[in-house]
Design an enzyme around this catalytic site. Structure first.
Site, PDB file in Angstrom:
ATOM      1  N   ARG B 223       1.756  15.929  19.106  1.00 16.13           N
ATOM      2  CA  ARG B 223       1.559  16.558  17.915  1.00 16.13           C
ATOM      3  C   ARG B 223       0.466  16.229  17.222  1.00 16.13           C
ATOM      4  O   ARG B 223      -0.110  15.090  17.464  1.00 16.13           O
ATOM      5  CB  ARG B 223       2.837  16.385  17.103  1.00 16.13           C
ATOM      6  N   ASN B 225      -1.155  14.713  12.949  1.00 19.59           N
ATOM      7  CA  ASN B 225      -0.816  14.334  11.786  1.00 19.59           C
ATOM      8  C   ASN B 225      -1.964  14.170  10.948  1.00 19.59           C
ATOM      9  O   ASN B 225      -3.061  14.099  11.937  1.00 19.59           O
ATOM     10  CB  ASN B 225      -0.075  12.927  11.728  1.00 19.59           C
TER      11      ASN B 225
END
Lengths: 328, 355
Positions: B223, B225
């Site tokens: 993912r 960020n």
């Protein structure tokens, strides 16, 4: 995140294998050894891990989890030991009767739901019957790393003492065997009282044994997190029932001898899973509507979840009643 | 392809620069014109050729200089790398994973020759040729986790998994967005995430933990960020806040384009095979505002995201005071045209700036 997110696949990654050896150990238990078809080394695994073996039984797909019991340091083969269950749904019978040396099979990457707590100063293993298998890998690992352990192994009889000879000859001072037919039993209370601080206890065996160990340990002041267990449930047969899968917009029939998860898969709906034994939580499914009674058999959902009627673990649980609608 | 490694610094004179190649492959984190938390996980199984998602452990033009910066941080503060006693096996797992991946993914830069437990590791960019015994710590100059992460870009948190919980029990953390391994060591997943606003109420961490506990061997996940950093600083740690925090007040309308950086973390998650621990590499990519806006789609979108971000998030990410100045700058690159969906630059299809 990216332009084309990939959908998660159901189940763990797979490995194509060939059955390289079949070793009958006694009347009930046989060891199966696998080598990789692509010739690559097997991935290393952590002791306590299992693999799900895919069986093609006359067009019917069976997926059964078995603990990896080979030495985790040996990347040339994986081995499982399978106890024949004459009353079961047929997976172990398929392994015993139909699988031959040289057959090709598909197994999953290792998944560990029963790991060693590596903080442990000492590891005490309690095995009942075929529950010995994960401890075979744990013992190999701890011997290699110089860890402290002891095994207490309850078997029905000498004739059914799977791996007893191998274990007692290699580790005469660490292995203690108890035979039911000689009325021998693990002196659990004494055993728990004598352990040094930082000891972890692991139990693998029948449900009654697991409950006995948890209860006795708790009564002797052992913290929950120092007592570990693993029990794979096999789905039990039950009355056929009908289920509506509302996302997929189909209605399916669950047969007497198949699990809800198997029925969902048979109808071409992809559903997440890992252990297929009510332990890992992957197949947890939301109930949209239900008029009837759930037969919850998993270890994953807590009592409140079971009572709420809002969730079901389709790998082992069933339903009896008029209407069941699932969010799948 | 052969990578030309930059000679650059992430401190003092800040000579860090992104080449055109690095700008175009930058992991821009916004797939639409607004941002809110989500678990936003996907499988880490490669990605478009040349993108930062392609390899298991991306190596780029900043590699050699980033490793030099890490060595400086560790010399000042050895506690940036820690490993609790039960995590040594996970350290070996990490070493194995990175050595195998890099030697397979970048055979011109890294070589691994294994003869049983006797391993020879060649790292050409850093001039290392070392033979050691796998699982024998005495044959390495330091622990296995420290050894390999001194040679791998990004931070590495190593999380022990027990009792359906993750614990921050080891790590190499020198390029962090304001958190401290020394403070978090031994904490569980909810404890170390306690400072994050809004996400707890949204149930984000409960869902994220459930996902992470189930990351399986052979099936890594990833993912993104992001946050903001003034000057291209890798080490924005709480330990050194007195050095870098004050730099946030040096931003002016004249220097913001070169000084203000978008900081993106490519976070990946690997189940480690021998220890059953979870490896959490956090790779930091920096890009100056003036470089982002050379991609018209990204310039438009970044303005909209920063403008509409909830105040709590702008505060938590540490740029609430500078937001008005950022918006003054970024608004010059937003002509109001629609943007295409997804994160990619789409240079061939998105129109140039219309003002």
């Amino acid at each position: 995140m990216s332009a084309a997110p990939q959908k998660a696949k159901a189940g763990a990654e797979k490995i194509e294998v060939e059955v390289s050896a079949i070793v009958p150990l006694n009347d009930l238990v046989t060891r199966f050894e696998f080598t990789r078809r692509d010739g690559l080394p097997f991935p290393p695994f952590s002791a306590g891990a299992h693999t799900v073996v895919e069986m093609n039984d006359d067009g019917r797909t069976r997926l059964n989890p078995y603990s990896l019991m080979s030495d985790p340091a040996d990347s040339t083969k994986y081995a499982i030991s399978v106890r024949r269950d004459d009353e079961g749904r047929g997976g172990s019978l398929f392994m015993h009767r139909k699988v031959k040396v040289g057959d090709t099979m598909t197994i999953t990457y290792p998944v560990n739901l029963f790991p060693l707590d590596l903080r442990g100063r000492k590891h005490v293993f309690l095995a009942g019957g075929i529950g010995i298998t994960p401890f075979m890998a744990m013992i190999a690992y701890l011997e290699r790393m110089g860890g402290a352990w002891e095994l207490h192994y309850a078997c029905r009889s000498e004739a059914l003492g799977t791996y007893v000879d191998e274990l007692t000859s290699r580790h005469p001072n660490k292995v203690h065997v108890y035979y039911d037919d000689k009325k021998q039993a693990i002196a659990l209370e004494d055993l728990l009282d004598g352990q040094p601080l930082g000891t972890h206890v692991y139990v693998c065996g029948p449900q009654g044994m697991i409950q006995w160990v948890h209860k006795t340990a708790a009564a002797h002041g052992w913290p929950d997190e120092n007592v570990h267990s693993e029990e794979f449930l096999a789905p039990q047969p039950g009355k056929p029932f009908e289920v509506r899968l509302c996302k997929s917009d189909i209605t399916i029939q669950v047969g007497e001898h198949e699990s809800l998860l198997e029925a969902i898969e048979r109808c071409g709906v992809e559903a997440p899973f890992l252990c297929r034994g009510g332990a890992c939580g992957q197949c947890e499914t939301d109930v949209v509507e239900a008029d009837g009674e759930f037969i919850h058999r998993d270890h994953w959902l807590d009592d409140d979840d079971h009572a709420s009627g809002k969730k079901i673990m389709p790998c082992v649980s069933r339903f009896v009643g008029k209407t069941l609608v699932l969010d799948r | 392809m052969t990578i030309q490694f930059n000679e650059e610094t992430f401190r003092d004179d800040y000579s860090f620069r992104n080449s055109d190649w690095a700008i175009k492959r930058f992991p821009f984190p916004f797939h639409e014109d607004s941002y809110m938390y989500s678990v936003n996980m996907e499988q880490h199984r490669g990605g478009p050729e040349g993108s930062v998602y392609e390899k298991r452990f991306d190596v780029d033009e900043h590699y050699v200089s980033e490793m030099r910066d890490r060595a400086i941080v560790l010399a000042d503060d050895p506690l940036r790398c820690q490993s609790l006693p039960h995590m040594t096996l996970a350290g070996w797992d990490t070493l194995e994973l990175i050595m195998v991946s890099k030697s397979e993914d970048y055979p011109d830069l890294f070589e691994l020759h294994r003869d049983g437990d006797r391993w020879r590791w060649i790292n050409k960019p850093m001039g290392i040729d070392h033979t050691f015994t796998f699982l024998d710590e005495t044959t390495l100059p330091c622990g296995p986790l420290e050894y390999i992460t001194r040679q791998a870009q990004g931070d590495y948190a190593v999380l022990d998994q027990r009792n359906d919980m993750l614990y921050m029990d080891a790590g190499m953390i020198t390029t962090q967005a304001d958190w401290s391994l020394d403070f978090d060591i031994g904490m569980d997943f909810f404890e170390w995430h306690a400072p994050v606003p809004l996400a707890h109420e949204m149930g984000i961490f409960k869902r994220a933990l459930k996902f992470l506990l189930n990351v399986q061997q052979g099936a890594p996940a990833r993912r993104l960020n992001w946050t903001m950093t003034v000057n291209p600083l890798l080490d924005t740690s709480p330990e050194n806040y007195h050095k870098w925090g004050v730099q946030k007040s040096t931003l002016t309308p004249q220097n913001i384009g070169s000084k203000q950086h978008l900081r993106v973390e490519l976070q990946t998650f690997y189940r480690l095979p021998r220890s059953n621990a979870l490896l959490f590499p956090i790779r930091c990519y920096l890009i100056a505002f003036q470089d982002i806006v050379t991609i018209p789609k990204w310039g438009r979108r970044l303005h909209r995201v920063i403008r509409d971000l909830p105040e709590e998030l702008a505060t938590y990410k540490g740029f609430i005071d500078n937001r008005p100045m950022m918006l003054d700058y970024l608004s010059q690159y937003d002509d109001g045209l629609p943007t295409s969906p997804g994160v990619w630059p789409d240079l061939d299809t998105e129109p140039p700036l219309q003002k």
